[in-house]
Motif scaffolding. Structure first.
Motif, short mmCIF file in Angstrom:
data_model
loop_
_atom_site.label_atom_id
_atom_site.label_comp_id
_atom_site.label_asym_id
_atom_site.label_seq_id
_atom_site.Cartn_x
_atom_site.Cartn_y
_atom_site.Cartn_z
N HIS A 188 -8.73 -48.30 -16.31
CA HIS A 188 -9.75 -47.38 -15.79
C HIS A 188 -10.22 -47.78 -14.38
O HIS A 188 -11.33 -47.46 -14.00
CB HIS A 188 -10.96 -47.35 -16.74
N GLU A 189 -9.36 -48.43 -13.60
CA GLU A 189 -9.78 -48.88 -12.26
C GLU A 189 -8.72 -48.53 -11.21
O GLU A 189 -8.17 -49.40 -10.55
CB GLU A 189 -10.01 -50.40 -12.29
N PRO A 190 -8.44 -47.24 -11.02
CA PRO A 190 -7.33 -46.87 -10.13
C PRO A 190 -7.69 -46.81 -8.65
O PRO A 190 -8.76 -46.36 -8.27
CB PRO A 190 -6.94 -45.48 -10.64
N MET A 191 -6.75 -47.26 -7.85
CA MET A 191 -6.79 -47.07 -6.39
C MET A 191 -5.38 -46.64 -5.98
O MET A 191 -4.40 -47.12 -6.53
CB MET A 191 -7.17 -48.36 -5.68
N PHE A 248 -10.08 -44.69 -3.91
CA PHE A 248 -10.28 -45.41 -5.16
C PHE A 248 -11.23 -44.60 -6.02
O PHE A 248 -11.92 -43.69 -5.54
CB PHE A 248 -10.79 -46.84 -4.93
N ALA A 249 -11.26 -44.93 -7.30
CA ALA A 249 -12.06 -44.14 -8.24
C ALA A 249 -12.83 -45.05 -9.18
O ALA A 249 -12.30 -46.07 -9.64
CB ALA A 249 -11.15 -43.21 -9.06
N LEU A 291 -13.41 -39.24 -6.45
CA LEU A 291 -12.65 -40.10 -5.54
C LEU A 291 -13.47 -40.51 -4.32
O LEU A 291 -14.24 -39.73 -3.78
CB LEU A 291 -11.38 -39.37 -5.08
N VAL A 292 -13.25 -41.75 -3.91
CA VAL A 292 -13.89 -42.29 -2.71
C VAL A 292 -12.78 -42.53 -1.69
O VAL A 292 -11.84 -43.31 -1.94
CB VAL A 292 -14.63 -43.61 -3.01
N ALA A 307 -12.38 -53.93 -6.36
CA ALA A 307 -13.47 -54.40 -7.23
C ALA A 307 -14.59 -53.38 -7.34
O ALA A 307 -15.39 -53.43 -8.29
CB ALA A 307 -14.01 -55.73 -6.71
N LEU A 308 -14.67 -52.44 -6.39
CA LEU A 308 -15.73 -51.43 -6.42
C LEU A 308 -15.45 -50.34 -7.47
O LEU A 308 -16.34 -49.55 -7.77
CB LEU A 308 -15.88 -50.77 -5.04
N THR A 309 -14.24 -50.31 -8.03
CA THR A 309 -13.96 -49.35 -9.09
C THR A 309 -14.73 -49.68 -10.36
O THR A 309 -14.93 -48.81 -11.21
CB THR A 309 -12.46 -49.30 -9.42
#
Length: 350
Positions: free
Chosen positions: A59-62, A82-83, A130-131, A149-151
């Motif tokens: 659950h931490e995709p970029m 990233f999301a 999305l960011v 790490a921000l995901t």
């Protein structure tokens, strides 16, 4: 495409699955270049929480946007993005007030949208989720590792610090030396805490906590850890960050906190049912309990600004890197505490 699949406790496989495609005008398809194994993934891996056998995980995709629906406005094919660990629309009542985890149109990454530990994901509500990474940083690997790490964990550690009320001059205790706890130390330092006491069970992780800004570390268990934390902070701090979620760590945070103080909790709760949580400790000391699942999308832009400015770098939490075939080994390494957090590159080093 290939993706990581849960096949039962202790068993993660990598299998061929259908590649996600656009299904709505608000969707985007992203080629995943970076993702990670999360400490919360270990709960189902160990059999401590339920998960459907055969489901995709992560659950931490970029990655890089491959295609967008006709109504997507914030990103375009070729953009690095990233999301957060949950999908959010960005427009509902809860998203508007920064509580994206309560989005009425929310979704997870574990369904037919691809799963976060795979080669591609479909992002529902792309504009709200999305960011976009600025072009000048889109291919800087060091920056991307920090932004990954921000995901989840950096935003979650930040939520713990914010929920605990940490501000300039504060004294706080961080309970837990996993990736979230270590990011909680970074967050407390970023918010201006004067004293940050990190409490954990692993010397190497506490050494990293010190590098991240902890002014003191405590390597101890149980009552000894609680007593030392209270003694170190002269009777307990006003701010405690609970970054584990187990009943023992939650109760330790409550016991450590000074009367009238606040515990900011972000650890996924386990073992607190049926009286496992010390509610009398909260009641008797007028200790506030704030927090919950972290709305990391609400924090993404401000934390990204600090990463891009060079004042925030959570990347040292990634102590092992694997390709997609290495995901099962990544789970094992984290389960056995050989790695703090495993970074995954589904397409190798391309």
């Amino acid at each position: 495409m290939r993706a990581a699949i849960y096949r039962g406790p202790g068993e993660i496989t990598v299998e061929e699955v259908p590649r996600p495609e656009l299904e709505s005008s608000t969707d985007a398809v992203v080629r995943v270049t970076h993702t990670a194994v999360c400490g919360s993934d270990l709960w189902f891996y160990r059999g401590d929480s339920d998960r459907e056998v055969g489901s995709r995980v992560g659950h931490e995709p970029m990655g890089v946007v491959e295609a967008v629906g006709a109504d997507v406005r914030s990103v375009a094919p070729g953009d690095r993005v990233f999301a957060p660990f949950l999908v959010s629309c960005g427009a509902c009542e809860f998203c508007r007030k920064g509580l994206h985890t309560s989005c009425v149109n929310g979704d997870s990454w574990g369904g037919d949208n691809g799963g976060g530990q795979g080669e591609y994901v479909r992002t529902p509500h792309a504009d709200g989720t999305l960011v976009r990474v600025p072009d000048r940083h889109a291919d800087d690997e060091d920056t991307l590792r920090s932004l990954l790490a921000l995901t989840d964990v950096m935003g979650t550690g930040h939520h713990a610090a914010v929920s605990a009320g940490v501000e300039a001059g504060s004294t706080c205790v961080v309970v837990g030396d996993g990736a979230v706890g270590l990011c909680g130390v970074l967050a407390a330092r970023r918010l201006g805490a004067e004293r940050i006491v990190a409490l954990g069970h692993h010397e190497d992780r506490l050494d990293l906590a010190a590098e991240f800004g902890a002014t003191e570390t405590i390597h101890a268990h149980g009552e000894e850890a609680i007593e030392r934390a209270r003694e170190t902070t002269h009777g307990g701090p006003n701010h405690v960050l609970e970054c584990v979620g187990a009943a023992a760590s939650m109760n330790a945070a409550i016991d450590i906190c000074r009367d009238g103080g606040t515990v900011g909790y972000v650890g996924v709760p386990h073992g607190v049912e049926d009286g496992g949580l010390d509610l009398f400790g909260l009641f008797g000391g007028n200790v506030a309990l704030r927090g919950g699942v972290a709305p990391v999308r609400a924090y993404a832009e401000e934390l990204m600004a600090d990463v891009l400015a060079g004042t925030l770098d959570p990347s040292p939490i990634f102590t092992q890197t694997v390709d997609l075939d290495g995901v099962p080994e990544g789970y094992r390494a984290m389960d056995e505490r050989e790695a703090i957090k495993v970074l995954v590159k589904p397409h190798g080093n391309e």
